[in-house]
Enzyme design. Sequence first.
Site, PDB file in Angstrom:
ATOM      1  N   HIS A   1      58.387  70.332   5.157  1.00  0.00           N
ATOM      2  CA  HIS A   1      57.327  71.248   5.560  1.00  0.00           C
ATOM      3  C   HIS A   1      55.942  70.708   5.216  1.00  0.00           C
ATOM      4  O   HIS A   1      55.761  69.958   4.268  1.00  0.00           O
ATOM      5  CB  HIS A   1      57.494  72.630   4.898  1.00  0.00           C
ATOM      6  CG  HIS A   1      58.263  72.610   3.622  1.00  0.00           C
ATOM      7  ND1 HIS A   1      59.434  73.313   3.452  1.00  0.00           N
ATOM      8  CD2 HIS A   1      58.078  71.941   2.464  1.00  0.00           C
ATOM      9  CE1 HIS A   1      59.920  73.099   2.232  1.00  0.00           C
ATOM     10  NE2 HIS A   1      59.117  72.268   1.627  1.00  0.00           N
TER      11      HIS A   1
ATOM     12  N   ASN B   1      63.273  61.819   0.331  1.00  0.00           N
ATOM     13  CA  ASN B   1      62.815  63.205   0.440  1.00  0.00           C
ATOM     14  C   ASN B   1      61.291  63.255   0.300  1.00  0.00           C
ATOM     15  O   ASN B   1      60.735  62.751  -0.684  1.00  0.00           O
ATOM     16  CB  ASN B   1      63.456  64.074  -0.646  1.00  0.00           C
ATOM     17  CG  ASN B   1      63.127  65.544  -0.454  1.00  0.00           C
ATOM     18  OD1 ASN B   1      63.791  66.245   0.297  1.00  0.00           O
ATOM     19  ND2 ASN B   1      62.104  66.013  -1.148  1.00  0.00           N
TER      20      ASN B   1
END
Length: 455
Positions: A360, A374
Amino acid sequence: MSLDIVILAAGQGTRMRSALPKVLHPVAGNSMLGHVIHSARQLQPQGIHVVIGHGAEQVRERLAAEDLNFVMQDKQLGTGHAVAQALPAITADTVLVLYGDVPLIEVETLQRLLAKVSEQQLGLLTVTLQDPTGYGRIVRDAAGNVTAIVEHKDASEAQKAIKEGNTGILAMPAARLADWMGRLSNNNAQGEYYLTDVIAMAVADGLVVATEQPHDPMEVQGANDRRQLSELERHYQLREGRRLMAQGVTLRDPARFDVRGEVTVGRDVLIDINVILEGKVVIEDDVQIGPNCVIKDSTLRKGVVIKANSHIEGAVMGEGSDAGPFARLRPGSVLEAKAHVGNFVELKNAHLGEGAKAGHLTYLGDAEIGARTNIGAGTITCNYDGANKFRTVMGEDVFIGSNNSLVAPVEIQAGATTAAGSTITQTVEAGQLGVARARQRNIEGWKRPEKIKKS
């Protein structure tokens, strides 16, 4: 049988009320003329001759990349006059006449029409309508043979009652065409040279006029104004929707779905409402596309999921990868298998390795991201210095903390971690923790400012 195709595209289109030539107005992302040329090419002609007039330079410029012979019609004196301008370039056995503002004509219909043509026979495409107002009427004798076409403005009341109309599309032996063109007259209500007059000439010369009809009357519908243009657009979209559904696609609502290019689909594809497919799009099996998405010039591998309100352009999404909602993949973006791009994430010229995640609020531009890495929320690759762009490289199994600024060129090696809130400007080596932020200070006895009281 060799074939020359003449496409009439010289009209002004005054009812469009536009500076754009009528034939360049778009249907499904391509100009009306572009659709006609696409169909014409599939017939494998030896030449395509486009008769132009109003907006000639715009038409030439738009279609400059096409292998076309442009023929100028300086004065618009009718369809017969337009075809006559192309005569010097015609060398094939058969001539097919098409119209640049009739974009939905099917190749299969034209093939059936061409099969009618021989040295002693013309092929004429007609259409039967409940209300043929505006169409020339097909006049037949008692035996059912075509004897003439009478234009609507020249027709008697009895002839206006005829339901069979002329589409203007016809195919004929080229050897006869020059003679007929030389015999055309403009002695009619419009004062124009009608191409349709060759039908009566052919009959007088002993030729048979064989007729063919389209399976769907909308194939031969033209567009003279914006309303008719919108009708063509909607019909095209419903037709494309039916084609895709026949190949194994589920459309939640075919009336709220647009194709504006070339789409290849697999089986068990699910497409929700208000989805637009533009350019060249490849969709493999088991793909799911949520509502309000735009997919342009992209490839979606098996099992891809795109959630609502996402924009995918010039991207490749690997098997089982997903994006959205509200994701934007710009040109050069590649997601390997099972990579994840979440809400409010933008990629540009970025490569995410297998299983990599950007969940996001992230911008990744000019970036190479290794498998299983990540990316924390709020991460930005600072790839542009105002003059040049630079790459950010992340190895496998990297963990990027939230709210990071990665100032390119920079490398974060395999297994490295960056702390939240960091501005990374130097290499973080394999396995290291990169921390680049000011140390926190807590100030004792601090008081908030108070508003100044007005006197």
